[in-house]
Design a protein around this motif. Structure first.
Motif, short mmCIF file in Angstrom:
data_model
loop_
_atom_site.label_atom_id
_atom_site.label_comp_id
_atom_site.label_asym_id
_atom_site.label_seq_id
_atom_site.Cartn_x
_atom_site.Cartn_y
_atom_site.Cartn_z
N CYS A 187 -4.57 2.58 -1.17
CA CYS A 187 -3.85 3.72 -1.72
C CYS A 187 -2.36 3.37 -1.68
O CYS A 187 -1.99 2.27 -1.27
CB CYS A 187 -4.16 5.01 -0.95
SG CYS A 187 -4.14 4.89 0.85
N ASN A 188 -1.51 4.25 -2.12
CA ASN A 188 -0.08 3.96 -2.24
C ASN A 188 0.53 3.60 -0.89
O ASN A 188 0.60 4.45 0.00
CB ASN A 188 0.64 5.16 -2.84
CG ASN A 188 2.06 4.84 -3.24
OD1 ASN A 188 2.62 3.81 -2.86
ND2 ASN A 188 2.66 5.73 -4.02
N ALA A 190 3.42 3.46 0.03
CA ALA A 190 4.56 4.32 0.36
C ALA A 190 4.13 5.54 1.17
O ALA A 190 4.96 6.17 1.83
CB ALA A 190 5.27 4.76 -0.92
N ASP A 191 2.84 5.86 1.11
CA ASP A 191 2.33 7.02 1.86
C ASP A 191 2.11 6.69 3.33
O ASP A 191 1.79 7.60 4.11
CB ASP A 191 1.03 7.52 1.23
CG ASP A 191 1.25 8.09 -0.16
OD1 ASP A 191 2.40 8.45 -0.47
OD2 ASP A 191 0.28 8.18 -0.93
N GLY A 192 2.22 5.41 3.71
CA GLY A 192 2.03 5.02 5.09
C GLY A 192 0.56 4.86 5.45
O GLY A 192 -0.33 5.09 4.62
N PRO A 193 0.28 4.46 6.72
CA PRO A 193 -1.11 4.25 7.17
C PRO A 193 -1.97 5.49 6.93
O PRO A 193 -1.46 6.61 7.05
CB PRO A 193 -0.94 3.94 8.66
CG PRO A 193 0.45 3.42 8.78
CD PRO A 193 1.25 4.18 7.77
N PRO A 194 -3.24 5.28 6.58
CA PRO A 194 -3.96 4.00 6.50
C PRO A 194 -3.78 3.22 5.22
O PRO A 194 -4.44 2.22 5.01
CB PRO A 194 -5.41 4.44 6.66
CG PRO A 194 -5.45 5.76 5.97
CD PRO A 194 -4.14 6.43 6.31
N CYS A 195 -2.88 3.69 4.32
CA CYS A 195 -2.65 2.96 3.07
C CYS A 195 -1.94 1.64 3.36
O CYS A 195 -1.11 1.55 4.27
CB CYS A 195 -1.80 3.79 2.12
SG CYS A 195 -2.53 5.37 1.63
N SER A 196 -2.28 0.63 2.56
CA SER A 196 -1.60 -0.65 2.71
C SER A 196 -1.55 -1.34 1.35
O SER A 196 -2.26 -0.96 0.42
CB SER A 196 -2.34 -1.54 3.71
OG SER A 196 -3.60 -1.92 3.20
N LYS A 197 -0.71 -2.35 1.25
CA LYS A 197 -0.61 -3.10 0.01
C LYS A 197 -1.87 -3.93 -0.19
O LYS A 197 -2.26 -4.72 0.68
CB LYS A 197 0.62 -4.01 0.04
CG LYS A 197 0.82 -4.78 -1.26
CD LYS A 197 2.06 -5.67 -1.18
CE LYS A 197 2.25 -6.44 -2.47
NZ LYS A 197 3.44 -7.34 -2.41
N HIS A 198 -2.51 -3.76 -1.33
CA HIS A 198 -3.73 -4.49 -1.63
C HIS A 198 -3.61 -5.08 -3.03
O HIS A 198 -3.55 -4.34 -4.01
CB HIS A 198 -4.95 -3.56 -1.55
CG HIS A 198 -6.20 -4.14 -2.11
ND1 HIS A 198 -6.61 -5.43 -1.87
CD2 HIS A 198 -7.16 -3.59 -2.93
CE1 HIS A 198 -7.75 -5.66 -2.50
NE2 HIS A 198 -8.10 -4.56 -3.15
N ASP A 199 -3.55 -6.40 -3.13
CA ASP A 199 -3.38 -7.03 -4.43
C ASP A 199 -4.32 -8.21 -4.64
O ASP A 199 -4.02 -9.13 -5.39
CB ASP A 199 -1.93 -7.46 -4.64
CG ASP A 199 -1.41 -8.34 -3.52
OD1 ASP A 199 -2.22 -8.81 -2.69
OD2 ASP A 199 -0.18 -8.57 -3.46
N ASP A 200 -5.48 -8.19 -3.96
CA ASP A 200 -6.49 -9.22 -4.14
C ASP A 200 -7.62 -8.64 -4.98
O ASP A 200 -8.49 -7.92 -4.47
CB ASP A 200 -7.03 -9.70 -2.79
CG ASP A 200 -8.04 -10.84 -2.93
OD1 ASP A 200 -8.50 -11.10 -4.06
OD2 ASP A 200 -8.39 -11.46 -1.92
N PRO A 201 -7.65 -8.92 -6.30
CA PRO A 201 -8.64 -8.30 -7.19
C PRO A 201 -10.08 -8.58 -6.81
O PRO A 201 -10.97 -7.77 -7.09
CB PRO A 201 -8.32 -8.91 -8.56
CG PRO A 201 -6.91 -9.38 -8.45
CD PRO A 201 -6.74 -9.82 -7.04
#
Length: 228
Positions: A187-188, A190-201
């Protein structure tokens, strides 16, 4: 063309069709019969320069008629745009080829795989109403919707990643972070945990953190694996 004086000797035929078939065998039959009565064939001809097929009709009528009048007697005329595209422009997706006849910069409004981002993009003219994509580069496969594009054109990509990124969003599912031995949420960031940057398709996503942890980090207790 009406009437004309004959210059002897010359062969005569009982009708336009016979004259075209026998006396002008090197000329496309539809071109000959239509021009003989001062009209157009309304068939389809190839436009190699723009990798499309256009209609043999009055250019004043606008697309899909050819931009300039068709004057090549030997060019084969087809009954449909699909037949023309499939026969003479086989390396171009048929839907794209036919759609390009609609305007000088026609697009299909279908979707194509964009491999570097792992998403699918809409084939449309940038800046036009309702377009959040860009014109597809030929030759490329086109799909009716994002789901079929992701399923068939991006089969190596997690389907939830592909469909969400195709609309500039997130899947809101869970992915593994092996380096930190955690499962985090797609998820975004910028919203903080548990969201994280995910860019592995290609990384598999899961509907719950429990499923992610149990499947990929099963040696860890859930409270250590879940990045909550």
């Amino acid at each position: 063309h009406g009437c004309a004086l004959l210059t002897e000797p010359v062969a005569l035929y009982k009708d336009v069709e016979t004259c075209c078939a026998v006396g002008l065998g090197w000329v496309d039959f539809e071109f000959c019969t239509s021009r003989s009565v001062d009209t157009y064939s309304n068939g389809w001809i190839v436009d190699y320069g723009n990798e499309r097929c256009v209609k043999d009709c009055d250019p004043a009528g606008g697309p899909p008629c050819s931009k300039t009048e068709h004057k090549d007697p030997s060019l084969h005329i087809f009954a449909s745009g699909e037949e023309c595209c499939g026969t003479l422009l086989g390396w171009v997706d048929t839907d794209t080829c036919v759609a390009r006849a609609g305007s000088e910069a026609a697009t299909s409004n279908k979707f194509y795989a964009e491999y570097t981002s792992g998403s699918c993009i809409k084939d449309c003219s940038s800046g036009s109403a309702g377009c959040d994509g860009e014109e597809a580069p030929p030759p490329i496969a086109l799909y009716d919707d994002i789901e079929s594009c992701c399923r068939n054109g991006q089969s190596w990509v997690d389907p939830y990643y592909c469909t969400s990124r195709s609309v500039s969003g997130y899947s809101n599912r869970w992915v593994v972070d092996y380096s930190n031995e955690k499962c985090t949420k797609d998820c975004n960031p910028a919203d903080g945990p548990p969201c994280s940057k995910h860019d592995d398709p290609s990384l598999r996503t899961f509907p719950t953190v429990e499923a992610c942890c149990a499947t990929l980090l099963g040696w860890l207790p859930l409270d250590e694996c879940a990045d909550m």
